[in-house]
Design an enzyme around this catalytic site. Structure first.
Site, PDB file in Angstrom:
ATOM      1  CD  GLN A   1       4.453 -11.728  -5.538  1.00 11.25           C
ATOM      2  OE1 GLN A   1       4.442 -10.579  -5.965  1.00 11.25           O
ATOM      3  NE2 GLN A   1       5.550 -12.299  -5.055  1.00 11.25           N
TER       4      GLN A   1
ATOM      5  CB  SER B   1      -1.033   2.288  -4.738  1.00 13.74           C
ATOM      6  OG  SER B   1      -0.980   0.906  -5.039  1.00 13.74           O
TER       7      SER B   1
ATOM      8  CB  ALA C   1      -9.895  -6.697   3.480  1.00 12.13           C
TER       9      ALA C   1
ATOM     10  NE  ARG D   1       0.725   2.194  -0.690  1.00  9.34           N
ATOM     11  CZ  ARG D   1       0.384   0.976  -1.044  1.00  9.34           C
ATOM     12  NH1 ARG D   1      -0.758   0.771  -1.672  1.00  9.34           N
ATOM     13  NH2 ARG D   1       1.177  -0.047  -0.810  1.00  9.34           N
TER      14      ARG D   1
ATOM     15  CB  CYS E   1      -4.030 -13.088   0.102  1.00 11.61           C
ATOM     16  SG  CYS E   1      -4.360 -13.848   1.706  1.00 11.61           S
TER      17      CYS E   1
END
Length: 427
Positions: free
Chosen positions: A211, A202, A97, A375, A209
């Site tokens: 999509q 959000s 991540a 957000r 990654c």
């Protein structure tokens, strides 16, 4: 067992650079060479200004660079000398991540290594296992066949993207009913069967990654004559697109159904905090929709270079002709971006946006002054902001007493950065 002394990694990007830097730090007896055809990128890796931002990365690189970690454009020699070449030998999918990549690499949930079920393939698998065993417990290293390894990577990202699209779909319902999606997420997240991870509503997910991997899954299903499965996963992408268009429509509707010639401050351009990566960032899509309506955008991000923002917004699928030069200004700080603006739009959850002097910002904005929080970073400040005089709109919750229409009334068409351009680039 064959012992690995030299590793070559092809590609010095967001995965290859951090991964091999950590391997070099954790395995000082192994020579690690990262190669790339992009000379400027390699030069950056060899400088004090790394080509990507990732917390802790600079310290890791500097600890090993020049000792057993090298960055080079000499691809042929690196491959020829290597005992193991990342990318072309094994399936070793990453589950990193961005923003926590160094922590993920040093303390992974699991390491997955796939290889051919042949003697040669299994020897290669065991050799790579031995590298990771320098710092990863054996029980966290999984070995599979190549197909299982590759599908595990696609499925993991598809499941995470699915959770985001699921909670984003509920956010639309919350705005229509008066519920708060954060309260709903907390309630369902306490169910141990569901858990509380990736339930943050959000403006939509981004990054390189999610999509890509979901669409790869869709492609595989279509190619293997599984149309129902393909349609199921396509909906994850469709909801993400819908969420972006819905948020842009809400901005336009809130600003009295037009943003033409209005100044809008865009705070945040990276696809999430703690990274400078803008690939598939929702900020690109929101900016495109607002530019199409004639808005003047003043964009600020603490880690994304001006040049990258201009490149992203100049993509032939995003803008036309001189739109960017006419409508986009890159600001050096958030206060400059907000000066004289009709609205502030938060697109990235940088922590610094919670600490801004909003009274100072309000004084310099045109009135009525709007904040559109894509957000949910300002949730704890709503009362204070309303007292200052802001009209606040956020994802999945009704804040302002004046109800802004929630269903898209503006005709915003779908688009994708993956689609072929509808017009030719000027050379």
């Amino acid at each position: 067992m064959f012992e690995i002394k030299k590793i070559c990694c092809i590609g010095a990007g967001y995965v290859g650079g951090p991964t091999c830097s950590v391997i070099a730090q954790m395995c000082p007896e192994i020579r690690v060479t990262v190669v790339d055809v992009n000379e400027s990128r390699i030069n950056a890796w060899n400088s004090s200004t790394l080509p990507i931002y990732e917390p802790g990365l600079k310290e890791v690189v500097e600890a090993s660079r020049g000792k057993n970690l090298f960055f080079s454009t000499n691809i042929d020699d690196a491959i020829r000398e290597a005992d193991l070449v990342f990318i072309s030998v094994l399936s070793n999918p990453e589950f990193l991540a961005e923003g926590t990549a160094i922590k993920d690499l040093k303390n992974p949930d699991r390491v997955l290594i796939g290889g051919d079920e042949t003697p040669e393939g299994q020897r290669a698998v065991q050799a790579l296992c031995a590298v990771y065993e320098h710092w990863v417990p054996k029980e966290k290293i999984l070995t599979t066949n190549t197909w299982s390894s590759e599908l595990s990577k696609l499925a993991a990202n598809a499941f995470l993207a699915q959770r985001i699209s699921s909670i984003n779909s509920i956010s639309a319902l919350c705005e229509a009913t008066g519920a708060d999606v954060e309260e709903v997420a907390t309630a369902i997240g306490m169910d141990q069967r569901i858990g509380n991870k990736f339930l943050k509503a959000s403006v939509g997910f981004g990054g390189s990654c999610f999509q890509k991997d979901v669409l790869n899954l869709v492609y595989l299903c279509e190619a293997l004559n599984l149309p129902e499965v393909a349609h199921y996963w396509q909906q994850v992408i469709d909801i993400n697109d819908y969420q972006r268009r819905r948020f842009a429509s809400r901005i336009i509707d809130g600003l009295f159904n037009t943003v033409t010639d209005k100044k809008i401050a865009i705070l945040g351009f990276a696809f999430k905090k703690d990274t400078g990566d803008t690939r598939e960032s929702s900020s690109i899509y929101i900016s495109k929709y607002l530019m199409d309506e004639g808005a003047h955008l003043h964009i600020y991000d603490p880690k994304v270079p001006r040049e990258q923002i201009v490149v992203d917004l100049s993509h032939p699928g995003v803008s036309e002709d001189d739109q960017v030069s006419r409508l986009v200004t890159i600001s050096k700080d958030p206060y400059e971006a907000c000066d004289g603006a009709h609205a502030v739009v938060i697109c990235t959850e940088w922590d610094m946006f919670k600490e801004l002097d909003y009274e100072r910002i309000h004084k310099k904005m045109l009135k009525p002054a709007f904040i559109f929080d894509g957000r949910r970073v300002l949730d704890g400040l709503h009362n204070e902001l309303q007292t200052i005089g802001f009209q606040i709109e956020t994802i999945g919750k009704k804040v302002s007493s004046r109800r802004i229409p929630y269903a898209p009334s503006s005709d915003i068409p779908k688009f994708s950065l993956q689609d072929p351009p509808s017009k030719k680039l000027k050379v």
